[in-house]
Structure formats: C-alpha cells, structure tokens
Design an enzyme around this catalytic site. Sequence first.
Site, mmCIF file in Angstrom:
data_model
loop_
_atom_site.group_PDB
_atom_site.id
_atom_site.type_symbol
_atom_site.label_atom_id
_atom_site.label_comp_id
_atom_site.label_asym_id
_atom_site.label_seq_id
_atom_site.Cartn_x
_atom_site.Cartn_y
_atom_site.Cartn_z
ATOM 1 C CG ASP A 120 -1.914 1.108 1.248
ATOM 2 O OD1 ASP A 120 -1.920 1.922 0.307
ATOM 3 O OD2 ASP A 120 -2.711 1.171 2.207
ATOM 4 C CG ASP B 231 -3.614 3.773 -3.115
ATOM 5 O OD1 ASP B 231 -4.501 2.953 -3.410
ATOM 6 O OD2 ASP B 231 -3.716 4.575 -2.172
ATOM 7 C CD GLU B 232 -5.313 -0.379 -0.867
ATOM 8 O OE1 GLU B 232 -5.460 -1.509 -0.355
ATOM 9 O OE2 GLU B 232 -6.177 0.524 -0.761
#
EC number: 2.7.7.7
Length: 409
Positions: free
Chosen positions: A9, A105-106
């Site tokens: 993350d 974003d992960e």
Amino acid sequence: MDRVILHCDCNAFYASVETLLRPELEKVPMAVCGDPESRHGIILAKNERAKKFGVATAETIWQAKRKCPGLTLVPPHRGEYVKYSRLVNEIYQRYTDQVEPFGIDESWLDVTGSQNLFGTGPEIADEIRRTVREELGLTVSVGVSFNKAFAKLGSDYKKPDATTVISRENFRRIVWPLPVGALLYVGKAAQETLAQLQVRTIGQLAACDRALVAKRLGKMGEMIHDYANGLDMSPVRAADDAREIKSVGNGMTYRRNLVGLEDIRLAVLTLSDSVSARMRRHGVKCRTVQVLIRDPGFKSISRQRALPAPTHLGKEIAEAALSIIRDAWDLRAPIRMITITGASLTDAGGAGEQLSLFAPPDDESREKRERLEAAVDGIREKFGQDAIGPAGVLGNDIGIGGAGWNKDE
C-alpha cells in the site's frame, strides 16, 4: 505449505506524488482536494504533517481548514498518479508475475514461488520497500500473511514505510482485537448490522455463529466470518488476467442541484450516452438498468429495473432510467448526484437474448439506432470524445459540457 501473500500500500499516495512534483510541499501541511466550485470540495489525500492536525480523507475542505488553518491545498494530477502506479507495479513484477492491483495505490503479490530467489516473505517486503523508496521516492507499507485478507490488514496496521507480518501463530493476538470495520469488505452498513449482534471486533465476529451472521448479511456474512477466522483461499490474480466485467456505470455530481424534469433528462441522457458507449466498446449489453440518486443532504436511494431485451443503446438505457426516476423520486426535490449503471451483462453477439413472442421488437428501427450510435462512436474515436453529443449540453449550467464531459468516470 502456506502461501506467502504480500499486500503493498503506497503511503498517502496522491500527496506523495504531489510532493515529488513540488518538493517544497514536503515542508508544509498539505492536502489534495477536489474543486470546491464544482462541488467536489473534499479531501482526497493528505501528507503526514496534515494528518497530525487531524485532517482526514473524505472530509470537506472547510472542515479540514478549521482543523489546520495553514493547510496548503493542491488540485489532483490524475495522469501522474496513473504513471506512478504503473511504475510501482512494474517494481512488484520483478519479484512475481502474480500481482493483483486493488485500486491505484494498492496491490496483492503472491510470492510463494519466489522465496528461493529473493528470500522469505518479510525479506521480499523489505526489499520492495527499499527499492520503491530509492527508485521512485515513494514509501510503501507491506503486510505479509498466508492470505489476502490478513495481508491487507497488515499493510494498514503500521504506517508509513513498514512491514507487518500476520502469521497463523500471531493473527489472534494482532487481528482479533481490531475493530470489525478494519476487515476487508466490512463497510459502514455491515458494521451497523453486526453491532446489533454485539459484534464490534474481528475476534467477536470470528466467535459469532456463522449461520447467524449469514442470516443477517447473506453470502457476504459467510465470507467475512471466514476472513475473521483466517479462512481466505482467494487467489492473487496475475495483472494481465482477463477480468469479467459485471457492470458498466457512470455518475456525476453536478455544479448546481438538478430540479425538475428537464434538468434530470439532460443528466440522464449524457450519463446513458457514456454508459452505452462503454458497453459497445466492451462488446456487452445489459439486461438491467440501475439508478442511484443522492440529494444535497447526501441521502441516497438506489433502484433498478429489468429490460424487455438486452441493450447497449443510449436511448433505451435513458428511457429506462427516466422511468425509474419518475416512479421513485419526487421530481420537485433537488438532486446532487446521479449514477446510471448497466448490469446483468451479456455478450453483444446475442447469446442469451430472448425475443418476446407477444411483442416482437421493431428490428428495423433498432438496427437504425444501433448504426447511428456506432457512427457516433466512430466520430468520437477519430475526433475526440467532445466532437459530438446531445444538443441540450450546449449552454447548460449544471456542469456538463466542455472538455471531457463524456469522459469515463
């Protein structure tokens, strides 16, 4: 042998990318936000300095400024976020080809088969954090576990730039005391339902009767009960695996409230036009149209309706959506946001499409409409999305029109 799953993350991703673009932002409390003038005035991301003032993602700009009067606000640069997301995932793919993005974003990584090359799961996690930091200037928090649900909990457990291991030996100590809302897919509504069962922690959910949770929350209840007990066998999918498209939707928050049928009709026509174009691009039709409406007080209703035949025509989707709104909404009441979604998708080639024995469709008229909308697709592909659109878009004051009005959202 247990799998070794990482969840990576990127910390404060939007804010971190903005700091790469403007290094001076690192020295001040800063937040990325939408445009207040177009009523998207909420905090999208904040840096660590702003976080210390209590600035929170998804709160309004005025709330954030009240907590932190010196807060520096910057507009989002989505193209840059996409670029850095791609670069981060390219680093992940050096360690495994099983990389499954979960938002911009992960990502989950299955590194079970990579340990002979790169070391243990925690060692790979630390190496990834170092590489991303040195090559891109971003920091990543990584959860390491034997399943996806606990790996994600691990990446949330300690931030920024940290590795957290959740194993079969320690998960009861680490995971079970956490609030149930920390578990994957347990949203606000599920938390409220679980609270009625006196379930407020993940451990309480794990100990609760599975049949009772399923009775209240259906199949999702069974799934989250399994997650709480460490029983998640869902695979990490490779980044290039084909994803089944289950629905196609588009929504918009308007510059001013929609009031009356003419406002609503214009909004529905433009959204339906976008949804239908995307369905044609994916080669699918929908059997169901769904409409979500949100008023200025953020109260929402959602309704859906089955169609007499599958369609990917904007006109037919708009007619169904308007019918739903007329039946479910007081047309005099203001509307802040509308989302239209085509669901129950089927292949556009006609598989699974049944014709009515009692009211045969006007095939000739429908074929003409399909040719017309396909021609519009061709014009947009050649000259841009703004080259052609509904006439009512011209001169409107609700925020439709100009560059990107038909952009996929």
